[in-house]
Design a protein around this motif. Structure first.
Motif, mmCIF file in Angstrom:
data_model
loop_
_atom_site.group_PDB
_atom_site.id
_atom_site.type_symbol
_atom_site.label_atom_id
_atom_site.label_comp_id
_atom_site.label_asym_id
_atom_site.label_seq_id
_atom_site.Cartn_x
_atom_site.Cartn_y
_atom_site.Cartn_z
ATOM 1 N N LEU A 277 -2.891 23.898 3.428
ATOM 2 C CA LEU A 277 -3.511 24.498 2.240
ATOM 3 C C LEU A 277 -3.110 25.961 2.099
ATOM 4 O O LEU A 277 -2.854 26.434 0.988
ATOM 5 C CB LEU A 277 -5.034 24.359 2.303
ATOM 6 N N THR A 278 -3.056 26.676 3.207
ATOM 7 C CA THR A 278 -2.643 28.073 3.147
ATOM 8 C C THR A 278 -1.192 28.202 2.684
ATOM 9 O O THR A 278 -0.850 29.065 1.866
ATOM 10 C CB THR A 278 -2.861 28.750 4.517
ATOM 11 N N ILE A 281 -1.268 27.691 -1.076
ATOM 12 C CA ILE A 281 -1.841 28.850 -1.772
ATOM 13 C C ILE A 281 -0.831 30.003 -1.781
ATOM 14 O O ILE A 281 -0.681 30.701 -2.785
ATOM 15 C CB ILE A 281 -3.173 29.277 -1.109
ATOM 16 N N THR A 285 0.704 31.985 -4.900
ATOM 17 C CA THR A 285 0.594 33.429 -5.013
ATOM 18 C C THR A 285 1.957 34.072 -5.283
ATOM 19 O O THR A 285 2.064 35.006 -6.072
ATOM 20 C CB THR A 285 -0.016 34.012 -3.718
ATOM 21 N N ASP B 173 -9.685 30.050 3.296
ATOM 22 C CA ASP B 173 -8.550 30.382 2.430
ATOM 23 C C ASP B 173 -8.568 29.403 1.266
ATOM 24 O O ASP B 173 -8.221 28.229 1.435
ATOM 25 C CB ASP B 173 -7.238 30.257 3.221
ATOM 26 N N VAL B 174 -8.979 29.859 0.106
ATOM 27 C CA VAL B 174 -9.091 28.947 -1.039
ATOM 28 C C VAL B 174 -8.990 29.740 -2.339
ATOM 29 O O VAL B 174 -9.464 30.878 -2.419
ATOM 30 C CB VAL B 174 -10.419 28.137 -0.947
ATOM 31 N N LEU B 175 -8.344 29.142 -3.327
ATOM 32 C CA LEU B 175 -8.248 29.772 -4.652
ATOM 33 C C LEU B 175 -9.471 29.392 -5.464
ATOM 34 O O LEU B 175 -9.780 28.213 -5.617
ATOM 35 C CB LEU B 175 -7.000 29.277 -5.401
ATOM 36 N N ARG B 189 -7.678 34.495 -4.506
ATOM 37 C CA ARG B 189 -7.648 33.870 -3.186
ATOM 38 C C ARG B 189 -8.798 34.424 -2.357
ATOM 39 O O ARG B 189 -8.854 35.619 -2.077
ATOM 40 C CB ARG B 189 -6.303 34.221 -2.556
#
Lengths: 478, 478
Positions: A277-278, A281, A285, B173-175, B189
């Motif tokens: 997931l990181t 993300i 970004t 860690d998440v949007l 984030r």
């Protein structure tokens, strides 16, 4: 409804185990009175279907709006051809036509146990853009209008099992995207629903095990896109029994790839789910793309003639119009726009055993029409399958095109959605790579196990449609 | 980094248990050399901050574009004031200004163990729109430019712990989205990162336990929105030890609401996680809203004067411009647009024990700027907290406004983001309801446990910012 299936120790099989059992069931418990191929040939004989291309001026109920030039239906429903403008962080912006269809439809497969094995009720369905008229489709492909207005539900066979008080047991239910290259923010509801009662089988429908469907995935242009995306959202338990008499190292690694990480070190993935997931993300970004709808007259580099809207370089897909006559006994006719690619596309996963567990190389890939721009895509995804129009910098193209034939584990040409695309075909390929291929990959790529992809598919907008189609193909490899 | 904390039986505390331990730690192990309130008062004395409203003509480096009238910065960076057009299925479309800021920033809290208890490094931060100059903020609020160009990372204190080779252990860690009423597709984030090494503490920063932060949430306009959203994304384990000498029935039900469903029938939620997702998908399917960006001159019912852009009915928020002078030793000045609401907003959860487990009544609520239009919102979310501008049909408003004071379990006025909003305050309220309140609710509402909301927060775009803020408030109730 209590579940009758059980493990040897008496505990009930969960849904994932039941899907696996159906995928391994070599002998279908039911064959709908006909072998599949007889039924399929019969469906071809029964239907009439004619599609001819026409100039835009012969479209009925469709017109180009005087303000902005969007191609719309007079009802304001269905879909519209609009424009999309993209800033991708490069030196110049670009734009193209895009299909705007804001309604959420349902793609649903009805499943039922026969002799302890789940069978899927599949449909022989005509779509105007199909290269071969009929393809094998989910039980239900319904628009939002069918779906939300229950009184009209009768228009769509078997819809009553997917909504309202007569709904069956929901096994899968998730919103997933469609082609971000050509659809603006489109998503459909992918459902699998189990019923236990009697289900009358209409002549266009046939009960098939997942074992049968998996085998049919190897036939070019047979399992349609809507079926593939629903199949990809089914969770499968690790098939613990040996699958065949001689399981090779690749298949062994593939099967381990279905195991839960809690199964121990033998099921270990290179990255934890949190790390995946990181990674995703961070790719979002970094991505500088933004896109927005434009009026169709606001796009540049495209020209509308009497017959088509095409890009001036002649490389991209075109917007065309067709007249359709279709039916069995009653024939209905209509006209509509379609998007016609010039080439076959390519979607390929590189697959590598890492410490005995097969990992797929997933790409974080931007597309202008995706809701959040980036989704997880195949290792290589191209609009043309011979690589001729490839940006020279596209990674891993050589590995896909020049692979030793023995390492090409899956290779079929399958169709994209025939309701909106005209003769749109994609070569889906899974290519094995070995220890010579580096584990370290560029920052927009990540090695993931099948299990990790299945877990993400519980939620929408992680895997794009091409990756989901390919995952359904991966499921056919054991 | 091995984790030193352990349960009595010797197994290591997982992250959720460590957050819970910090939330229960009445005595902070570290007080940064000063008690919080002394440090806070000192920060007020140290800073200088002046914000004055100015006419648009005095904006420096900002201008209205000749084509379309969008209010933009000359660099093309930061953000822009554009328009959004909405079709909501009603008889007429509507439009309003909206802030378009496509970059993903990072909101990060650095945590570190002192004497076995996690502490959060919180920042005293000035924002031009704050009603009270300073609010308590995450360790880092960084724009994408800070974040992706590592060589400039030095501009933002402590950013090196959140990215690159010096990053700490990523715990969260998440949007997540921000206000869908006024931001177009904005997401940030949300991160929590643990470090073990020495961290020099700059004078604007202070280590606090979650216990301290939870208590400060009850002070009006102290914990800022960016801090609240990060706090809401932390998972908490069930606080199994009695929290106080006399745990009442409400608190008992609240604590059970943190339990995993695998804890047995005593932790049972009204709906399974699968049912919750299906409820949410059905709400999305029913919702007829579509929205798209418009040029600012393309919106109707709004007028631009020399000083503001306001709606002709004088009910909605206005776009204004300000000049800011800020700093401790060095003073920097700049000008920028801000969005100024006319009223305080309201966000309230109704909370009801169901079979001994507290459930929050969650609403599936459309907002024009949300990426997928609908997210999960508080039971009642209004732009004005006295209910005067309420559509008479808004459900559950009476229960929020006329609740017995003894049943108002949380009630504070907290600020929205001061970097984009001017004096924007929201009354956050949690109101207990009892068995007299029906379990059956309208189709756009769903009862969910705290645990179910925490599990969804592992992924983005399920809970909107108001629901996340309120969840952080709920976490302060034990």
């Amino acid at each position: 409804m209590t579940n009758q299936l059980a493990y040897p120790d008496g505990t009930a099989l969960d849904t994932a185990a039941q899907f696996t059992l159906s995928a391994l069931a070599a002998d279908p418990a039911i064959s709908a009175g006909l072998a599949f191929h007889e039924w399929w040939a019969d469906r071809h004989r029964a239907g009439r279907f004619e599609v001819v291309t026409i100039p835009f001026s012969e479209l009925d109920k469709w017109h180009f709006r005087p303000d902005g030039g969007n191609l719309v239906h007079e009802s304001g429903k269905f879909f519209a051809i609009e424009g999309v403008g993209v800033r991708d962080g490069g030196t110049s912006d670009w734009s193209r036509p895009i299909i705007n269809q804001p309604e959420i439809g349902v793609l649903g497969i009805l499943v039922k146990e026969f002799d302890g094995v789940l069978h899927c009720l599949m449909q022989a369905k005509m779509e105007p853009g199909n290269v071969n008229t009929l393809q094998l489709s989910p039980t239900v492909q319904a628009t939002r209008s069918n779906y939300t207005r229950i009184h009209r539900g009768g228009d769509t066979r078997y819809l009553e099992h997917f909504r309202g008080p007569t709904r069956g047991e929901v096994l899968v239910d998730v919103l997933q995207s469609e082609q971000g290259a050509w659809f603006w923010h489109k998503s459909n509801r992918n459902m699998v629903v189990r019923v236990t009662g009697e289900v009358p089988v209409h002549e266009d429908f046939c009960w098939l095990t997942l074992h049968q469907i998996r085998a049919l995935l190897r036939t070019d242009n047979l399992i349609n896109m809507d079926a593939r995306t629903v199949l990809s959202c089914m969770p499968f338990a690790h098939p613990s029994a040996p699958v065949g008499p001689a399981v090779d190292a690749f298949t062994d690694a593939l099967l381990r790839s279905y195991q839960s990480p809690s199964a121990g070190p033998a099921a270990a993935s290179l990255h934890t789910p949190e790390e995946v997931l990181t990674w995703f993300i961070e790719a979002k970004t970094r991505c500088e793309w933004t896109s927005r709808l434009l009026p169709l007259t606001g796009i540049t580099g495209w020209t509308r003639t009497a017959d088509e809207i095409g890009d001036d370089e002649g490389r991209s897909a075109r917007i065309i119009a067709v007249r359709v006559a279709a039916g069995n006994r009653e024939v209905t006719t209509w006209t509509q726009p379609l998007l016609a690619p010039r080439d076959h596309g390519l979607a390929a996963f590189l697959a590598r055993p890492i410490k005995g567990v097969l990992h797929l190389l997933v790409q974080a890939r931007p597309e202008p029409g995706l809701l959040d721009i980036l989704e997880m895509a195949p290792t290589v995804q191209l609009p043309n399958c011979d690589g001729s129009a490839t940006d020279s910098g596209t990674p891993f193209v050589d590995e896909v095109f020049s692979a030793d034939p023995g390492r090409v584990r899956f290779d079929s040409v399958l169709s994209e959605e025939g309701g909106r695309f005209y003769h749109s075909q994609t070569r889906y390929r899974v290519v094995e790579v070995g220890d010579e291929f580096p584990v370290e990959v560029p920052e927009n790529y990540c090695w993931m196990t099948v299990r990790q992809l299945m877990d993400l598919l519980r939620h929408g907008h992680y895997l794009n449609i091409e990756a989901r189609s390919l995952l359904a193909c991966v499921h056919s490899l054991w």
